[in-house]
Structures are given as C-alpha cells and as structure tokens.
Design an enzyme around this catalytic site. Sequence first.
Site, mmCIF file in Angstrom:
data_model
loop_
_atom_site.group_PDB
_atom_site.id
_atom_site.type_symbol
_atom_site.label_atom_id
_atom_site.label_comp_id
_atom_site.label_asym_id
_atom_site.label_seq_id
_atom_site.Cartn_x
_atom_site.Cartn_y
_atom_site.Cartn_z
ATOM 1 N N GLU A 230 0.822 -1.207 0.000
ATOM 2 C CA GLU A 230 0.000 0.000 0.000
ATOM 3 C C GLU A 230 0.859 1.261 0.000
ATOM 4 O O GLU A 230 2.054 1.225 0.304
ATOM 5 C CB GLU A 230 -0.966 0.005 1.178
ATOM 6 N N ARG B 261 -10.223 -6.404 19.968
ATOM 7 C CA ARG B 261 -9.929 -6.686 21.374
ATOM 8 C C ARG B 261 -9.754 -5.367 22.110
ATOM 9 O O ARG B 261 -9.819 -4.294 21.503
ATOM 10 C CB ARG B 261 -8.636 -7.505 21.485
#
Length: 644
Positions: A200, A296
């Site tokens: 990217e 999380r």
Amino acid sequence: MFNKILIANRGEIACRVMETAQKMGVSCVAVYSDVDATAKHVQMADEAVHIGGAAPAESYLKGDVIIRAALDTGAQAIHPGYGFLSENPDFVDAVQAAGLTFIGPSADAIRKMGLKDAAKVLMEKAGVPVVPGYHGDNQDPEHLAGAADAIGYPVLIKAVAGGGGKGMRLVERPEDFATALDSARGEARTAFGNDAVLVEKYVAKPRHIEVQVFGDGTHAVHLFERDCSLQRRHQKVIEEAPAPGMTSEMREAMGQAGVRAAEAIGYKGAGTVEFIVDASDGLRPDRFWFMEMNTRLQVEHPVTEAITGIDLVEWQLRVAAGENLPKKQDDLAISGHAFEARLYAEDVPKGFLPATGTLTHLVFPDNCRADSGVRAGDTISPWYDPMIAKVVVHGSTRAVALETLNRVLQQTEVAGTVTNLAFLGALTRHEGFASGDVDTGLIGRDLETLVQEPEPSDVTAVAAAMTALDLVDVDPETGFSLWAPLHRAVQLSRRDDVLDLDVQVDGPDRQIWQVGENRVVAERTAGRWMLNGTPMPRVAAHNGTLTVFTDYGQSFDVIDPLDRDTSATGDTNVIQAPMPGLVKAVFATAGQTVQKGDRLAILEAMKMEHSLLAARDGIVAEVLVEDGSQVEAGAALVRLEDEA
C-alpha cells in the site's frame, strides 16, 4: 452478570481485568505458566490454575487447556485480555462450543478483520475510506512489484496477518523491493505462520489516529479518538487522547467511520479502528484511511477511560453478559487530556534491546495511574513482553497533562534492570511533541538526541558513594569510631566510565567530597542530608549496584579494588548473544569468508527478531550453536579466526 470468569492472560492486562471484575463482585480465575507461579496476577486472583511451561506455546496459547481450566473451576466466561488468544477465532469457537461465554467479539467478526486485505475490501463496501494499495490474492513477486510500481513509491509491504510492526517493510526504491519482500515474508512466516502480504501507499507525514468503538452485536458507539503517532519500529511508545489538533468535523467523520466499520461486522465488545492520517496539510476529513481493526481491548485503552470516565472492562463484562450498551453516543463526552507512557525493561543506548533482571525497587508517584503486572522482587522474564508498566496521567489541558507526565516519569523509581525511563522523559520534553506537531517519523528523525542518557551530576555520584561507604545512616551519637580513617576513597563504574571519589569526614553531620576537580559538601540538617545545598536523592542498593533516583534513575556499580580487571577487551572474534533468547537461524558455516555487517545469525527474544552481524571482515573458525538452541546473554555463538 457472571459470578466467575477466567482470564486467559498474564501480566498487567490480567491484573487490569481483575481489578474491575472483582469490584463488580465477579470472582476471577487466573492461569499461569511455570515461571509465573508467584506472579502478581496469580496472587490477585481468587483462584489460579497451572497450565504449562514457560514458552507461550506450552501455556498461554494452549486453548484446550485454558478451556478445561475454566470448566473445572466453574467459570462461566473467559476474558482473553490482549495478545495470545485474544484474536484467535478458532479459540472463540471452542469457548462457545464448551458452553462458555467469550468476553469479546464473535469468531466471525474476528475472521473478517483478521486478514488486512479482506478487511479493507469489506471496509470499502461499508463506506470506510481505505489506503490506496494492492490487497489481492496474487502473491507472485513480479505481480507485487508491478502493483508497487502502479501505486507509486514509497510503499509499505505488510503481512496480511500482521501486527506490532512484524512482517512490515518500507520500500523507497523499486530496486529494493525484492529484498524487502523476502524479509517481510520471512518475518511474517515466523510470527504468524502466514507469509502473504499486501502492498500500500506510504503516507509522507503520517499520523496514527485510532477510534475506540464499542458494540452490542447490532449497534455501536465510538468513544472518540487516540493519537498513537509516537512510535519506534511501528511499536507505540506514548499514546494520548484526544488527538492534538483534532477538529470537530474531523472527529465526527472518523468517529462515524469507526461506527460503520463496527456495525458492518456485527461487532460486540470493545474494539479499535486504526486509521492512517496524512497530516501534511493539517487534519482534514478527506485525509484519513482505514488500516486495520483490532478486535480486542487495546494496550492504550486507559487514556480513553481517563477522558470519558468510562470503565471499558466493565462495559465488556456487561455486554458479554447480555446487557445493552450502557450509554448512547450523545451521552459520551471528552473531559481534559490524557497520556500513557509504556515503561519497558530495555537498553536504549544499545538499540532498545529487551532486558531482563530482577526488579529490586519499583515505586510510582501518587498522581498517576500505573497499570503493572510486576512488583518489586519480581523478575522480568525473557519469555514474555518486557513491559514494566503503563504510566497514565490526566490533566485539564494537553499542556497540563504533558507536564504532569514529565514530573511523574521523573518521580518513578525503578532499580534492578535498565529501562527506557529517560527516553520517555526526553520525549515529554521534545519541542515538536510538546507543540502537538507529531507524526510516526518523529522518533526516528530525532533518535540520536532522544536516546542520549543524562550524565550523572557530582551530587548524584556522591549520593551513590555515600551509600556505598555506609556514610548515610551513621548514628551521630556513636559513629565517630566507625569513621576511622577519616579519609576514604571509592570507585564507581557507570557503563564504560569509572569515577574516583574521595571523602573527608569532618564530623557526624559534615562530609567533604572530591569528585575529580569538583567539590561537594554534604551536611546533615534536621536528620536530612543536603549535598551542595540540595536534598540528597533516594538511593537503592542491591548486590553492589546503586541506583540513584534522579534524572530518571542513574545506576552505578561499586568497583572492588581487590578484583582484577575483567572488563571486555573489545575482542571482535566472538559474536555473542546480547540477551537470553532462541537461536532462530544460523547463516554462518566454518570456513566461510564474511564481511563486516554480514548477518551471521538471528536471535529471537521477547517476541522480536534480532540480527547478529559480523563485527569485522574475517573467516568463520567455528559455529558454536545450531538452529533452535536456547542461549543465555553473553553466550558465544560464532567465532572468527584470529586476525593475521
């Protein structure tokens, strides 16, 4: 609400979860490895279960053993903390199949966000902006190189199953792509068992800003943003909330993007949507892109709690137990500013090498929150992350909070191992960081200045010497007989420097010290020693090492004049292990000709790989270890032939 939960983790996050759960009247079961039998989280728990050996693969990653422990102790749910099994969808499935509740998102949500390439495709469909790049299945090196050409250099190669900076390489020139790709894949294969990568665009002035989200499986809210731009090797060092320079327009755009991301996967529990922001033209709502979602609780969640007044672990327990989201979006607001500094056992001047050791002294000031999984007397183990504590402060403004952090770090007392405390202090004083002009390259640009340790003052050296010679607590009523001879000398070493100090004791309350050409007068007034008119700092002594708690802690060793000099000779023949660890790979063979800087072996320690390089040109005489060897610090790994 649950009556009992098991916490499938260790260290500070296990302690953190227990604090909230026990306040809510929920009993906690701890699990522990061989080396954690007396750990803080074990002693805090209502009951504890031994689950295996020191290596995570033998204990904290053994999902079946952890589930059996939960069933045997009557726990109704499992909280994963972060790391280890927290983002393992197979573990979630197994927990639920056993009739237990997983305190976190569904396995399906974790799977959807677990692979960065697939997650970005999903986010595009949900209307969340993503960084330009290649996230496809074709992993042919030529195809990936072509994708990099199309995106435009510089580019980032990133492991699709990555995290924590592992399997990530910055490539600035096409000719470097192939080597970087091989390196990233090798590291990803070791860390995650998956060498697939994505490519990217690399953002020129990047800021790492993330949004805390919380969902109930259908709806989600955001609890504003955190700025995590202060990074070293893609590892966060100091985090803050809210992000400096954030506008209301930008916050609304990022917050809603985070909510869309969470609701697109039916997210339940606490999660973080991470964005890369181009700050080259300030913070603009069209200049942020989705990087990944951490499914999380994050390490840096305390700064969000500090500015919102929300206990995220309490929310986790309530939502997992079937309750609705405790608050709506309009009920949430920001109050003040917060920072979190990660205090690690690591040797900063030696390239931030993870360190071990026994914490002989550990004290935090009252005006901070210190989340820690260790206490004085505990050992920093080579098996796990060497974090000592997360030091969190809150203030009415960013400037107030930053000044508080600076003072708190100065007042934090650690002895028994080297730490990054002085490095953290240097960051709080960095002009650019203080002004809020931050990006992920700040530490790298100014690293040389930031890692310079403060030189000990004469007063600091005298405080150590007084302690070494037992001249601090002598009883003025009976002490004269102990002072003969009245002139004494001591040698102290600090890293590679040796200090010679002499003292003349003029009486029970006065000493005149000579430090090189400088003089320090120690006088005791009302039971307190003053050194050149300033209060004597606190000193901790253990096994011949003296730590003076000034300038973020200065450690000295007492030199025994009867000992022969056993200092290093600068021999470049032997390549040694700089820390305890696992020999991951050996590249050298006997008879091989090597050049200075050639990689001879890889040592894996504390979840990171360290390349061991030849210190000079030469010929390999002997290879003393093999792949898979567990070695101690200082162990000889490779020996070169003597120079002609």
